[in-house]
Design a protein around this motif. Structure first.
Motif, short mmCIF file in Angstrom:
data_model
loop_
_atom_site.label_atom_id
_atom_site.label_comp_id
_atom_site.label_asym_id
_atom_site.label_seq_id
_atom_site.Cartn_x
_atom_site.Cartn_y
_atom_site.Cartn_z
N CYS A 1 -23.85 -5.06 -40.12
CA CYS A 1 -24.30 -5.25 -38.74
C CYS A 1 -24.26 -6.74 -38.43
CB CYS A 1 -25.72 -4.70 -38.56
SG CYS A 1 -26.39 -4.90 -36.89
N ASP B 1 -21.40 -2.23 -37.32
CA ASP B 1 -22.26 -2.10 -36.14
C ASP B 1 -22.20 -3.40 -35.35
OD1 ASP B 1 -24.27 -1.77 -34.28
OD2 ASP B 1 -25.72 -0.94 -35.70
N ALA C 1 -23.79 5.87 -36.14
CA ALA C 1 -24.17 5.24 -37.40
C ALA C 1 -24.86 6.24 -38.31
CB ALA C 1 -25.10 4.05 -37.14
#
Length: 395
Positions: A172, A204, A111
């Motif tokens: 995410c 994510d 990330a």
């Protein structure tokens, strides 16, 4: 004279969790007989599954024999692990080829580093509240960052604004810190937006193993169109307790291209230069996670944390405190009671009932007045922390 990267001047002076550690350490020094309960940083507390430990031991034993010794691992990870990960995806109806998987030492690394292969001229979009590494890594690179507001009104699931253009998008889900999770319909809106803008989504999925609801995708690649716009980053840190063991993986579809370049090939070239791979014993342990016995054993640990989340949520329901998360996520995101600010509530919990959480303001402006608790603690201590919270707020 060697010049430093001036973009570091634009970072928040203290990283969120470093500031928390400083305040907690000061309190401990002043109160050596404390009985702190830590529900702040999202580190796991249960040990690795037995089958995982045995696989790691076997991997170490093989390194002790000339016939089975391994040196440098493949940059993309050993084939046996990538095959196991590919098989895991099939369990929830998603097809990912082993050759599209890159093994790493955890989702946070990729990330933070994925921006290496993208131009500094790209406009970055993140949701707010946001996991700090998405913002900090791009500030370090000097990119322009714009925000999509995640608020109580949209259930902390920000959706794209068609009038705004972005090139790189960080999502995410289930979300850290809010615990909110995108439905299939909501995630499809982001995929369509990315394809329309020729953007790339950095997705994510570190907490996918906590998903329990059918309309919440376990992978962005369950969404039509995602293979032409998305990169997925996953981790075994929370799924299988690898926070200290360090192993994760990133999926880059082979057809994903931008600016005439193949993204998988660019990332492979970057990894070959800057990363020497994950050790053989750890990859053996990771592969064991995806075995039938491994999945059964890690499910027991996940259930333990899910029960902790239920205890926290039940307490907040009793206290009539608004919150999100806890259903598809190990995080519970609550509104600070009595109009308190998040750092004010942090200090109140620390000094009055010796419970540590995470102030929402550390995750962005929309975190003001909100607070994150994690379910990764000890079960008995989680119950005790909630009893202390009830006593404090019912005074």
């Amino acid at each position: 004279m060697a010049k430093v990267n001036q973009n570091f001047d634009n970072l928040v002076p203290n990283y969120l969790f470093a500031e928390i550690a400083k305040r907690v350490n000061r309190y401990v020094a002043e109160h050596p007989d404390n009985h702190l309960i830590r529900l702040g940083i999202g580190d796991v507390t249960l040990p690795l599954a037995p089958v995982v430990v045995e696989a790691m031991k076997k991997g170490c034993d093989e390194l002790g024999c000339k016939e089975t010794f391994k040196g440098y691992p493949d940059y993309e990870g050993y084939g046996f692990l990538r095959e196991a990960i590919s098989g895991y995806y099939k369990r929830f109806g998603v097809t990912v080829d082993p050759d599209e998987i890159m093994v790493n030492d955890g989702a946070k690394s990729d990330a933070g580093n994925m921006g290496d292969i993208f131009s500094k001229d790209n406009i970055v979009l993140v949701t707010d509240p946001v996991y700090p590494v998405y913002v900090d890594a791009n500030i370090m690179s000097g990119r322009k960052i714009i925000y999509a507001d995640a608020t109580p009104e949209n259930g902390f699931c920000a959706l794209p604004d068609p009038s705004v253009h972005a090139d790189m998008i960080y999502l995410c889900s289930p979300n850290n810190p809010t615990g909110a999770a995108y439905t299939t319909e909501q995630l499809k809106a982001w995929v369509d937006y990315a394809n329309e803008n020729d953007a790339v989504i950095f997705y994510d999925a570190a907490y996918e193993a906590f998903i329990t609801q059918d309309d919440v995708p376990r992978s962005i690649f369950a969404i039509e169109g995602a293979r032409t716009c998305a990169i997925e980053m996953c981790s075994l840190s929370k799924t299988a307790g690898f926070t200290g063991t360090r192993c994760g993986y990133t999926v880059i579809p082979k057809e994903l291209e931008r600016d005439g370049k193949n993204i998988y090939q660019l990332w492979y070239r970057r990894e070959a230069t800057k990363f020497n791979g994950v050790s053989y014993p750890v990859q053996c342990a990771a592969a064991a996670v995806f075995s039938e016995l491994g999945l059964q054993q890690i499910k027991e640990n996940l259930s333990y944390y899910q029960e902790n989340a239920r205890v926290i949520a039940q307490t907040l329901d009793e206290l009539r405190i608004p919150y999100t998360g806890g259903i598809n996520s190990p995080y519970i995101w609550l509104q600070c009671p009595n109009g308190m600010g998040s750092w004010e509530f942090f200090d109140c919990l620390l000094h009055e009932i010796e419970v540590v959480g995470t102030p929402g303001e550390g995750f962005g402006k929309n975190g003001a007045g909100w607070f994150r608790l994690t379910s990764f603690g000890d079960k008995d201590k989680t119950i005790e922390a909630m009893e202390r919270l009830k006593q404090m707020l019912k005074k």
